[in-house]
Motif scaffolding. Structure first.
Motif, PDB file in Angstrom:
ATOM      1  N   PHE A 147     -60.976  -2.665  20.779  1.00  0.00           N
ATOM      2  CA  PHE A 147     -61.033  -2.041  22.100  1.00  0.00           C
ATOM      3  C   PHE A 147     -62.384  -2.285  22.782  1.00  0.00           C
ATOM      4  N   ALA A 148     -63.445  -2.283  22.039  1.00  0.00           N
ATOM      5  CA  ALA A 148     -64.766  -2.556  22.616  1.00  0.00           C
ATOM      6  C   ALA A 148     -64.831  -3.989  23.147  1.00  0.00           C
ATOM      7  N   ALA A 149     -64.309  -4.933  22.383  1.00  0.00           N
ATOM      8  CA  ALA A 149     -64.315  -6.332  22.818  1.00  0.00           C
ATOM      9  C   ALA A 149     -63.476  -6.521  24.075  1.00  0.00           C
ATOM     10  N   VAL A 150     -62.281  -5.913  24.093  1.00  0.00           N
ATOM     11  CA  VAL A 150     -61.416  -6.027  25.276  1.00  0.00           C
ATOM     12  C   VAL A 150     -62.083  -5.344  26.477  1.00  0.00           C
ATOM     13  N   GLY A 151     -62.704  -4.202  26.269  1.00  0.00           N
ATOM     14  CA  GLY A 151     -63.382  -3.501  27.355  1.00  0.00           C
ATOM     15  C   GLY A 151     -64.528  -4.301  27.931  1.00  0.00           C
ATOM     16  N   ILE A 152     -65.315  -4.921  27.090  1.00  0.00           N
ATOM     17  CA  ILE A 152     -66.426  -5.762  27.564  1.00  0.00           C
ATOM     18  C   ILE A 152     -65.889  -6.957  28.336  1.00  0.00           C
ATOM     19  N   TRP A 153     -64.839  -7.584  27.824  1.00  0.00           N
ATOM     20  CA  TRP A 153     -64.254  -8.733  28.498  1.00  0.00           C
ATOM     21  C   TRP A 153     -63.714  -8.353  29.881  1.00  0.00           C
ATOM     22  N   VAL A 154     -62.961  -7.246  29.958  1.00  0.00           N
ATOM     23  CA  VAL A 154     -62.412  -6.797  31.238  1.00  0.00           C
ATOM     24  C   VAL A 154     -63.542  -6.415  32.196  1.00  0.00           C
ATOM     25  N   GLY A 155     -64.561  -5.738  31.692  1.00  0.00           N
ATOM     26  CA  GLY A 155     -65.691  -5.362  32.539  1.00  0.00           C
ATOM     27  C   GLY A 155     -66.404  -6.568  33.123  1.00  0.00           C
TER      28      GLY A 155
END
Length: 156
Positions: free
Chosen positions: A44-52
């Motif tokens: 979730f952290a990786a996906v959140g950083i990517w989306v951000g």
């Protein structure tokens, strides 16, 4: 003797591997909830950083330039190589160096935003300087200011 030491070392090594395997299985089985939670948190952290990063990356603005062509029968004024500013007019009008700089950029045909970017000031600052310059030159429009500036030998 060497043969006994070799067999003893091999047996001890296998025993250590077996104990590590049992310890690993015990560790995974007893802490499986924490391991899965950590893996989900990483995902979730990786996906959140990517989306951000995708949402906050500035978009590239492409500027269109218009090519001006000379119309037959018109006279174009080439900038004079021997231009000298009339300092008496500058002093008489009370034009500041920044206002002269903005007048020169107006003569180049730049917008307030482009002038602000070039001078590293805000658009409101450019508007304020331009407004004061218009008052001093007694004009209402940018083109009139450029013409008046050329007549008074403030800009080439």
């Amino acid at each position: 003797m060497r043969r006994h030491v070799l067999w003893y070392g091999l047996a001890a090594g296998l025993l250590i591997v077996l104990l590590r395997l049992v310890e690993y299985r015990w560790l995974v089985l007893t802490h499986s909830f924490e391991i899965y939670g950590a893996l989900l948190a990483i995902i979730f952290a990786a996906v959140g950083i990517w989306v951000g990063l995708r949402l906050t990356t500035p978009k590239v603005v492409v500027e269109e330039r218009i090519e001006l062509r000379e119309v037959p029968g018109t006279v174009t004024q080439a900038p004079a190589a021997d231009f000298s500013r009339d300092d008496n007019q500058v002093a008489a009008l009370g034009v500041t160096p920044r206002e002269l700089e903005i007048l020169g950029l107006l003569a180049e045909g730049l917008s307030n935003r482009e002038i602000a970017e070039r001078l590293f000031v805000s658009e409101n600052t450019v508007k304020t300087h331009a407004s004061r310059l218009f008052d001093k030159l007694e004009v209402r429009r940018r083109t009139q200011a450029v013409q008046r500036g050329q007549q008074l030998r403030l800009i080439p």
